[in-house]
Design a protein around this motif. Structure first.
Motif, PDB file in Angstrom:
ATOM      1  N   THR A  12      12.155   5.237   2.198  1.00 35.79           N
ATOM      2  CA  THR A  12      10.601   4.998   2.176  1.00 35.79           C
ATOM      3  C   THR A  12      11.184   3.553   3.377  1.00 35.79           C
ATOM      4  N   ALA A  13       9.873   2.758   3.611  1.00 38.76           N
ATOM      5  CA  ALA A  13       9.640   1.875   4.659  1.00 38.76           C
ATOM      6  C   ALA A  13       9.510   0.538   3.871  1.00 38.76           C
ATOM      7  N   ILE A  14      10.122   0.582   1.996  1.00 38.95           N
ATOM      8  CA  ILE A  14      10.442  -0.648   1.339  1.00 38.95           C
ATOM      9  C   ILE A  14      11.699  -0.950   1.887  1.00 38.95           C
ATOM     10  N   ARG A  24       1.303  -0.932  -0.316  1.00 35.38           N
ATOM     11  CA  ARG A  24       0.386   0.300   0.037  1.00 35.38           C
ATOM     12  C   ARG A  24       0.736   1.437   0.014  1.00 35.38           C
ATOM     13  N   VAL A  25       2.029   1.647   0.715  1.00 40.51           N
ATOM     14  CA  VAL A  25       2.707   2.636   0.869  1.00 40.51           C
ATOM     15  C   VAL A  25       3.753   2.604   0.390  1.00 40.51           C
ATOM     16  N   CYS A  26       4.284   1.283  -0.496  1.00 37.84           N
ATOM     17  CA  CYS A  26       5.543   1.453  -1.313  1.00 37.84           C
ATOM     18  C   CYS A  26       5.597   2.420  -2.564  1.00 37.84           C
ATOM     19  N   GLY A  78       5.211   0.698  15.820  1.00 41.41           N
ATOM     20  CA  GLY A  78       5.523   0.830  14.446  1.00 41.41           C
ATOM     21  C   GLY A  78       5.790   1.507  13.508  1.00 41.41           C
ATOM     22  N   GLY A  79       6.263   2.984  14.414  1.00 45.22           N
ATOM     23  CA  GLY A  79       6.562   3.821  14.089  1.00 45.22           C
ATOM     24  C   GLY A  79       6.113   4.739  12.835  1.00 45.22           C
ATOM     25  N   VAL A  80       6.638   4.906  12.303  1.00 47.29           N
ATOM     26  CA  VAL A  80       5.670   6.131  10.666  1.00 47.29           C
ATOM     27  C   VAL A  80       4.513   5.508  10.574  1.00 47.29           C
ATOM     28  N   PRO A  84       9.210   0.043  10.306  1.00 49.36           N
ATOM     29  CA  PRO A  84       9.189  -1.424   9.478  1.00 49.36           C
ATOM     30  C   PRO A  84      10.657  -1.926   9.457  1.00 49.36           C
ATOM     31  N   ALA A  85      11.861  -0.873   9.561  1.00 48.03           N
ATOM     32  CA  ALA A  85      13.044  -1.977  10.139  1.00 48.03           C
ATOM     33  C   ALA A  85      12.598  -2.808  10.929  1.00 48.03           C
ATOM     34  N   GLY A  86      12.289  -2.619  11.872  1.00 44.35           N
ATOM     35  CA  GLY A  86      12.500  -2.712  13.114  1.00 44.35           C
ATOM     36  C   GLY A  86      11.882  -4.069  13.293  1.00 44.35           C
ATOM     37  N   ILE A 138      13.041   4.425  25.998  1.00 43.82           N
ATOM     38  CA  ILE A 138      13.812   5.155  24.968  1.00 43.82           C
ATOM     39  C   ILE A 138      15.575   4.647  24.847  1.00 43.82           C
ATOM     40  N   VAL A 139      16.142   4.267  24.334  1.00 41.76           N
ATOM     41  CA  VAL A 139      17.627   3.714  24.227  1.00 41.76           C
ATOM     42  C   VAL A 139      18.303   5.043  23.648  1.00 41.76           C
ATOM     43  N   GLY A 140      19.253   5.069  24.691  1.00 43.66           N
ATOM     44  CA  GLY A 140      20.126   6.456  25.001  1.00 43.66           C
ATOM     45  C   GLY A 140      19.301   7.366  26.152  1.00 43.66           C
ATOM     46  N   GLY A 181      17.343   1.432   7.675  1.00 44.30           N
ATOM     47  CA  GLY A 181      16.303   2.618   7.877  1.00 44.30           C
ATOM     48  C   GLY A 181      16.693   3.692   7.926  1.00 44.30           C
ATOM     49  N   ASP A 182      15.627   4.862   7.886  1.00 44.43           N
ATOM     50  CA  ASP A 182      15.768   5.655   8.641  1.00 44.43           C
ATOM     51  C   ASP A 182      16.916   6.611   9.059  1.00 44.43           C
ATOM     52  N   ALA A 183      17.366   5.103  10.238  1.00 40.61           N
ATOM     53  CA  ALA A 183      17.968   6.259  11.395  1.00 40.61           C
ATOM     54  C   ALA A 183      19.729   5.718  10.080  1.00 40.61           C
ATOM     55  N   PHE A 196      12.421  -2.671  21.059  1.00 40.15           N
ATOM     56  CA  PHE A 196      12.074  -1.798  22.855  1.00 40.15           C
ATOM     57  C   PHE A 196      11.838   0.094  21.671  1.00 40.15           C
ATOM     58  N   GLU A 197      10.801  -0.089  22.490  1.00 41.09           N
ATOM     59  CA  GLU A 197       9.504   1.542  21.577  1.00 41.09           C
ATOM     60  C   GLU A 197       9.758   2.639  22.495  1.00 41.09           C
ATOM     61  N   ALA A 198       9.913   3.521  21.773  1.00 40.99           N
ATOM     62  CA  ALA A 198       9.862   4.917  22.344  1.00 40.99           C
ATOM     63  C   ALA A 198       8.460   5.052  22.145  1.00 40.99           C
ATOM     64  N   PHE A 203      -6.665   6.498   6.459  1.00 42.30           N
ATOM     65  CA  PHE A 203      -6.899   6.554   5.318  1.00 42.30           C
ATOM     66  C   PHE A 203      -6.439   5.815   3.484  1.00 42.30           C
ATOM     67  N   ARG A 204      -5.262   5.847   4.204  1.00 42.80           N
ATOM     68  CA  ARG A 204      -4.134   4.808   3.794  1.00 42.80           C
ATOM     69  C   ARG A 204      -3.345   3.559   4.341  1.00 42.80           C
ATOM     70  N   LEU A 205      -3.621   3.438   5.188  1.00 43.62           N
ATOM     71  CA  LEU A 205      -2.785   2.615   5.398  1.00 43.62           C
ATOM     72  C   LEU A 205      -3.559   1.766   7.491  1.00 43.62           C
TER      73      LEU A 205
HETATM   74  P1  FAD Z   1      10.743   4.633  11.471  1.00 44.34           P
HETATM   75  O1  FAD Z   1       9.019   3.916  11.125  1.00 44.34           O
HETATM   76  O2  FAD Z   1      10.455   6.390  11.686  1.00 44.34           O
HETATM   77  O3  FAD Z   1      10.234   3.931  13.279  1.00 44.34           O
HETATM   78  C1  FAD Z   1      11.107   4.218  14.008  1.00 44.34           C
HETATM   79  C2  FAD Z   1      10.093   3.803  14.914  1.00 44.34           C
HETATM   80  O4  FAD Z   1      12.256   4.096  16.188  1.00 44.34           O
HETATM   81  C3  FAD Z   1       9.414   5.201  15.756  1.00 44.34           C
HETATM   82  O5  FAD Z   1       8.680   4.780  16.276  1.00 44.34           O
HETATM   83  C4  FAD Z   1      10.198   5.317  17.062  1.00 44.34           C
HETATM   84  O6  FAD Z   1       9.279   5.806  17.934  1.00 44.34           O
HETATM   85  C5  FAD Z   1      11.280   4.684  17.578  1.00 44.34           C
HETATM   86  N1  FAD Z   1      12.678   5.104  18.134  1.00 44.34           N
HETATM   87  C6  FAD Z   1      13.660   6.584  17.524  1.00 44.34           C
HETATM   88  N2  FAD Z   1      13.901   6.472  18.473  1.00 44.34           N
HETATM   89  C7  FAD Z   1      14.047   5.875  19.599  1.00 44.34           C
HETATM   90  C8  FAD Z   1      14.894   5.206  20.514  1.00 44.34           C
HETATM   91  N3  FAD Z   1      15.826   5.698  21.077  1.00 44.34           N
HETATM   92  N4  FAD Z   1      14.619   4.120  21.656  1.00 44.34           N
HETATM   93  C9  FAD Z   1      13.859   3.723  21.195  1.00 44.34           C
HETATM   94  N5  FAD Z   1      12.256   3.856  19.980  1.00 44.34           N
HETATM   95  C10 FAD Z   1      12.767   5.021  18.897  1.00 44.34           C
HETATM   96  N6  FAD Z   1       7.472   5.894   2.677  1.00 44.34           N
HETATM   97  C11 FAD Z   1       6.968   5.166   2.014  1.00 44.34           C
HETATM   98  O7  FAD Z   1       7.347   3.817   1.163  1.00 44.34           O
HETATM   99  N7  FAD Z   1       5.147   5.249   1.845  1.00 44.34           N
HETATM  100  C12 FAD Z   1       4.895   5.920   1.600  1.00 44.34           C
HETATM  101  O8  FAD Z   1       3.737   6.508   1.431  1.00 44.34           O
HETATM  102  C13 FAD Z   1       5.439   6.900   2.675  1.00 44.34           C
HETATM  103  N8  FAD Z   1       4.934   7.741   3.765  1.00 44.34           N
HETATM  104  C14 FAD Z   1       5.485   8.475   4.529  1.00 44.34           C
HETATM  105  C15 FAD Z   1       4.416   9.689   5.416  1.00 44.34           C
HETATM  106  C16 FAD Z   1       4.682  10.126   6.358  1.00 44.34           C
HETATM  107  C17 FAD Z   1       3.711  10.694   6.691  1.00 44.34           C
HETATM  108  C18 FAD Z   1       6.347   9.583   6.697  1.00 44.34           C
HETATM  109  C19 FAD Z   1       6.698  10.604   7.957  1.00 44.34           C
HETATM  110  C20 FAD Z   1       7.100   9.274   6.019  1.00 44.34           C
HETATM  111  C21 FAD Z   1       6.811   8.125   5.156  1.00 44.34           C
HETATM  112  N9  FAD Z   1       7.068   8.084   4.258  1.00 44.34           N
HETATM  113  C22 FAD Z   1       6.922   6.963   3.372  1.00 44.34           C
HETATM  114  C23 FAD Z   1       8.430   7.026   4.737  1.00 44.34           C
HETATM  115  C24 FAD Z   1       8.467   6.175   5.888  1.00 44.34           C
HETATM  116  O9  FAD Z   1       7.507   5.755   6.902  1.00 44.34           O
HETATM  117  C25 FAD Z   1       9.770   5.809   6.229  1.00 44.34           C
HETATM  118  O10 FAD Z   1      11.139   5.892   5.545  1.00 44.34           O
HETATM  119  C26 FAD Z   1       9.804   4.135   7.005  1.00 44.34           C
HETATM  120  O11 FAD Z   1       8.936   4.301   8.146  1.00 44.34           O
HETATM  121  C27 FAD Z   1      11.127   4.476   8.067  1.00 44.34           C
HETATM  122  O12 FAD Z   1      10.794   3.638   8.886  1.00 44.34           O
HETATM  123  P2  FAD Z   1      12.078   2.557  10.046  1.00 44.34           P
HETATM  124  O13 FAD Z   1      11.475   1.358  10.669  1.00 44.34           O
HETATM  125  O14 FAD Z   1      13.914   2.787   9.376  1.00 44.34           O
HETATM  126  O15 FAD Z   1      12.024   4.030  10.854  1.00 44.34           O
END
Ligand code: FAD
Length: 966
Positions: free
Chosen positions: A629-631, A273-275, A364-366, A338-340, A400-402, A621-623, A357-359, A374-376
């Motif tokens: 992106t989610a994928i 749905r979100v890729c 589910g993060g983002v 999604p990465a975790g 919160i790690v750290g 992932g984004d870190a 461990f989630e903050a 309405f999207r996911l």
């Molecule tokens: P995140 O999803 O950011 O998850 C990180 C998690 O770590 C969070 O739950 C956070 O609370 C937790 N965290 C942070 N710091 C700590 C800590 N110190 N200790 C413990 N936990 C911690 N990508 C797509 O592919 N398609 C889309 O349609 C799309 N739409 C998006 C819409 C929005 C509004 C946003 C903001 C992003 C969107 N993206 C989309 C980007 C995508 O969601 C991200 O690239 C993806 O979620 C990254 O995944 P991640 O697991 O790296 O991090």
């Protein structure tokens, strides 16, 4: 590539029929004539003649013999008969396909057979999947012509099919969807809502699959090689075997297709749905005009399984609890995006005991706090969490790690390896004039308020800026901007998206942009905010001044650079949502000096690996990538899981001991945060002693916690008044001023908080003053509890301390008796601690504010008659802190204010706790939760900062009224 056959009858013709060489034509005529007679139709005479003519032909005689034989076999071996019937049936169908066009009756009969969802129908799907394209086209022409009344989506389908036409998934019409949060793109399953059966929908999906060219070089999976030899363009980051998935679906084997996709990606219902498929799998599809809807197929499979059987996604068999088995060492996963999640899923599946461990208090993060329902839908994230749970994976929220613990502490707790998937949640701003005003917030904050905290619902506590009927502008052109804009639209806003390039350069998913436009969201392209203007004292934004832009030469991103033309445009605005992307959150990095990061703050990995500069610590992932992106995040989580599951260097007993230790630690983190004692300190002021062992272990003076009182409550910051690492308790003092604090104050001993996270913010900076200087604390009302531990640290260090504690009246005083906290400190440090009390009404101590005695001390210091004031720490009502700050400034005394400003996540993710400060004449944005809570009060721009406390006054009053507080 599967072999194509030019004649459809060859595709399925049985060996026996080919050997005998009998002619379908004769048999078919004979059979039709028999039907005429049997059904007593009006051509009976002609039919009789035909039968007489044909009955002695070789073909018909053979046919009759075979029928006789078949009848015998039917009695002896019904299964064989069924198979033969199928084979012969297919022959008849193949024959039909050799006609110029398929006739109406045949088409309808064929469709009915396909709908039966039995062996025969699966065979038919396989047959049609394998026939050459020209016959597929014939079939599509036939359903377009003969079935369009029953299936309006078939009308016109044959024009340009397969490359340029298809049946799209069901999208709710804009007028139906733009005011609610229900799913917009309902996929092919959405057609069930229009009354089609499950099998009909399956056939619609199959028709989409039928368009596939069955390419050899698999661009959708592998991408296309780039000229420069770099990473392939497009393709699937988690390498789902898309061609095989499509092939299985083409042959009607939907379950097998689902199994296949699950192997590569545990989140197909999410990623489908979100890729951004248009730049990945679908972007390189050889049907470049209208690519195969791979994303839709990807999420159709798990979703349809879910419809058929709610438990289908949880068919995890023969699962042994990895914690009980203790055969592999435990793994910690930080962050549940999604990465975790994918990392935790795959490692749990491999039999590792995993704790995530989630903050936040939700997982589910983002996917949960950013992307709207309405999207996911959130239940899809819950599904993944449940699957991980089922395999023994554990989750600790509000951790919160750290802050709650370092990576080293996790390893000490028994975790062998750690995966960091903390995302990139630190919103960017433009740093332009007026950006500090009320009514201007980050998309992260806005979306978190709505998606995570449900601020738009009446029975939830979190306030939300007013949107109904308001002019809302969203700055940015990515997915976040689209989500924020469409959310504001659903909340009744008149929404425009302001973007500095043109529509063609917008990085958002094409579908989201398209849907936003359909929902009457205006696009203001080639515009960029230059300044925000507010008219009244409360500093609410009223206008935006926009630069008119034009496009210049391409920049590093390959897109044409926007250049200001010098023209401007002013538009009215009530709410501005900044969706400019995210930078890296520094919390983990700041706590781990050994963790190598890039100049953008992203965590670096070793070449060709997901491992960081710290051994046994991985990331993705984004870190690691920054906003991506989610994928791609899922792909990294998957790659890291493969690396993590390497050679285990421990003996059996060592593993058992690590598992036991990590499990104990996990349980501590999961333990309910229960109120052990509740002490009424004064009217409306309550002290809670709460069981929260991990916060108690890490707490330092000056830090605070983020508290969620109850499920529908609001996240509020509360400074740590005290803690006891041995007992595992923390002390919080709460004055019931707003509706949340009033509700919390009604909680009783034995009640659990919905979640407390911490310790947050930076600890107080403590200096040893050797020359008898004093450190002055001015504490206003419930400013005393946060002052207390900082003051105690100074005393323990041997510093002289002067506490000036001010209260409105004597009745609101607490901790002043000899057996109470301040009294006990006085007894313990009689030479080091001076205490001065003030009350506004003069009912106790000095009549007036804390500034009175402070001014006297400053004057004495100036006159050389009193102690030198080393620094002033002021904590309490914002107006008091400002007054103290203004007072000390002319004396040049270092003054620190501890800010308890409005915040949502308290880890920097939302940017709500913005404090405007001036450094070298420039306004700079600081965040109370990351840079504070203590900040140099003399650089705070109090005129800009104080009105931020009034942002939600109206919503607060409404909440109070709702709870019956006046
Ligand atoms: P995140 O999803 O950011 O998850 C990180 C998690 O770590 C969070 O739950 C956070 O609370 C937790 N965290 C942070 N710091 C700590 C800590 N110190 N200790 C413990 N936990 C911690 N990508 C797509 O592919 N398609 C889309 O349609 C799309 N739409 C998006 C819409 C929005 C509004 C946003 C903001 C992003 C969107 N993206 C989309 C980007 C995508 O969601 C991200 O690239 C993806 O979620 C990254 O995944 P991640 O697991 O790296 O991090």
């Amino acid at each position: 590539m599967s072999q194509h056959i030019d004649n459809p009858s060859q595709a399925q013709e049985s060996d026996s029929s080919r050997e005998c060489g009998y002619h379908h034509v004769d048999v078919e005529r004979y059979y039709q004539a028999s039907l005429e007679i049997e059904n007593n139709r009006h051509h009976i005479e002609d039919a009789r003649e035909e039968i007489t003519e044909l009955q002695h032909t070789e073909a018909v005689e053979l046919f009759k013999k075979q029928v006789g034989l078949l009848q015998k076999r039917l009695v002896n071996d019904p299964k064989f008969f069924q198979q033969t019937f199928i084979t012969e049936g297919i022959n008849a169908i193949a024959w039909e396909f050799q006609q110029d066009e398929l006739n109406a009756e045949f088409t309808r009969t064929l469709w009915e057979l396909m709908l039966r969802n039995d062996d025969m129908s699966t065979l038919l799907l396989r047959f049609l999947w394998n026939i050459p394209l020209k016959f597929k086209r014939k079939f599509v022409r036939a359903i377009d012509t003969h079935l369009r009344e029953r299936y309006p989506m078939f009308e016109g389908l044959s024009n340009g099919w397969p490359g340029a036409n298809n049946i799209p998934p069901y999208i709710r019409p804009p007028h139906e969807r733009a005011d609610d949060f229900d799913l917009v793109n309902q996929g092919y399953m959405g057609y069930m809502g229009l009354g089609y059966s499950f099998r009909e929908v399956e056939l619609l999906v199959w028709l989409e699959v039928l368009r596939d060219k069955q390419c050899d070089d698999r661009p959708c999976e592998l991408g296309l090689p780039k000229m420069d030899g770099g990473e392939n363009e497009g393709g699937c980051p988690v390498k789902i075997h898309i061609p095989e998935m499509i092939h299985l679906m083409g042959e009607g084997k939907f379950k097998q297709a689902f199994q296949l996709i699950k192997e590569a990606n545990p989140l197909p219902n999410v990623t489908g749905r979100v890729c951004p498929q248009e730049i990945q799998c679908q972007g390189v599809c050889t049907h470049n005009e209208r690519p195969i809807e791979i994303g839709q197929l990807e999420w159709y499979l798990p979703q349809s399984e879910k419809v058929l059987n709610a438990q289908a996604n949880f068919d995890i068999k023969d699962f042994d609890n990895p914690w009980a088995k203790a055969e592999k060492p435990p793994i910690a996963v930080v962050g549940s995006g999604p990465a975790g999640l994918i990392n935790a899923y795959l490692l749990s599946k491999e039999g590792y005991p995993v704790t995530v461990f989630e903050a936040f208090h939700e997982l589910g993060g983002v996917l949960r706090y950013g992307i709207p329902e309405f999207r996911l839908p959130n239940d899809l994230i819950d599904d993944v969490v449940m699957k991980i749970n089922q395999m023994g994976g554990k989750f600790v929220t509000n951790f919160i790690v750290g802050k709650t613990a370092t990576l080293e502490a996790l390893k000490r707790a028994g975790f062998w390896k750690v995966f960091i998937g903390t995302g990139a949640g630190l919103p960017r701003f433009m740093n332009i004039p007026g950006e500090h005003m009320n009514g201007i917030l980050s998309a992260n904050e806005f979306l978190t308020r709505v998606n995570l905290m449900k601020a738009h619902k009446d029975d939830y506590e979190t306030p939300l800026p007013e949107t109904r009927g308001k002019h809302v502008i969203v700055i940015g052109g990515g997915n976040t901007a689209m989500d924020a804009a469409r959310t504001a639209r659903r909340l009744g806003g008149k929404v425009s998206i302001v973007y500095r390039r043109t529509q063609d350069e917008m990085p958002a998913r094409v579908e989201e942009l398209h849907h936003a436009l359909e929902e009457d969201i205006e696009l203001k392209v080639l515009r960029s905010p230059r300044e925000f203007i507010g008219s009244d004292k409360k500093q609410f934004v009223t206008h935006a001044l926009l630069d008119v832009m034009e496009l210049g030469e391409p920049d590093a991103s390959g897109r044409r650079r926007p250049i200001a033309t010098g023209e401007t445009e002013e538009i009215p605005v009530d709410l501005v949502i900044m969706a400019l992307g995210n930078a890296s959150n520094p919390i983990v990095k700041d706590a781990e000096p050994g963790l190598k990061t890039s100049k953008w703050g992203t965590i670096e990995v070793k070449s060709g690996s997901q491992e960081t500069s710290i051994d046994d610590v991985y990331t993705g992932g984004d870190a690691n990538r920054g906003g991506s992106t989610a994928i791609k995040a899922a792909g990294d989580g998957q790659a890291a899981a493969r690396e993590i599951a390497g050679n285990v260097p421990f003996t059996e007993s060592e593993i058992k001991s690590l598992v036991a230790s990590a499990e104990r630690y996990t349980e501590k983190g999961q333990a309910p945060q229960k109120i052990m004692h509740k002490i009424e300190l004064a009217e409306g002021i309550v002290e809670f002693v709460v069981y929260s062992p991990l916060i108690a272990k890490s707490a330092r003076a000056g830090q605070f916690t983020r508290v969620l009182g109850w499920d529908k409550g609001e996240l509020i910051p509360l400074t740590l008044a005290d803690w006891d690492a041995e007992q595992g308790t923390i002390d919080l003092v709460v004055q019931g001023l707003g509706s949340s604090s009033m509700m919390i104050n009604q909680m009783s001993e034995g009640d659990d908080f919905a979640g407390i996270a911490g310790p947050l913010g930076l600890p107080s900076q403590l200096h040893r003053y050797d020359n008898g200087e004093t450190v002055v604390f001015t504490a206003g009302g419930v400013g005393l509890p946060p002052v207390y531990p900082i003051m105690r640290e100074h005393l323990r260090m041997g510093n002289h301390v002067t506490l000036i504690a001010g209260f409105r009246t004597k009745d609101l005083m607490f901790w002043a008796e000899p057996d109470q906290r301040i009294g006990l400190l006085q007894a313990e440090y009689p030479d080091l601690l001076d205490v001065i009390y003030t009350t506004n009404d003069g009912s106790f101590g000095i009549n007036g504010f804390v500034t009175g005695p402070l001014e006297q001390m400053l004057e004495s210091m100036k006159a050389g008659t009193g102690r030198t004031i080393a620094e002033v720490v002021t904590i309490g009502p914002p107006l008091m802190m400002r007054a103290v700050s203004d007072l000390t400034r002319p004396y040049g005394v270092k003054t620190v204010a501890s800010l308890n400003s409005i915040m949502v996540d308290a880890t920097g993710m939302c940017g709500a706790c913005m404090v405007p400060v001036t450094i070298e004449g420039k306004m700079v944005r600081k965040h109370a939760c990351i840079d504070g809570p203590e900040l140099d009060s003399h650089i705070i721009d109090w005129d800009k900062f104080l009105p931020r406390f009034l942002q939600f006054r109206k919503q607060e009053d409404e909440n109070k009224a709702r709870h019956g507080f006046s």
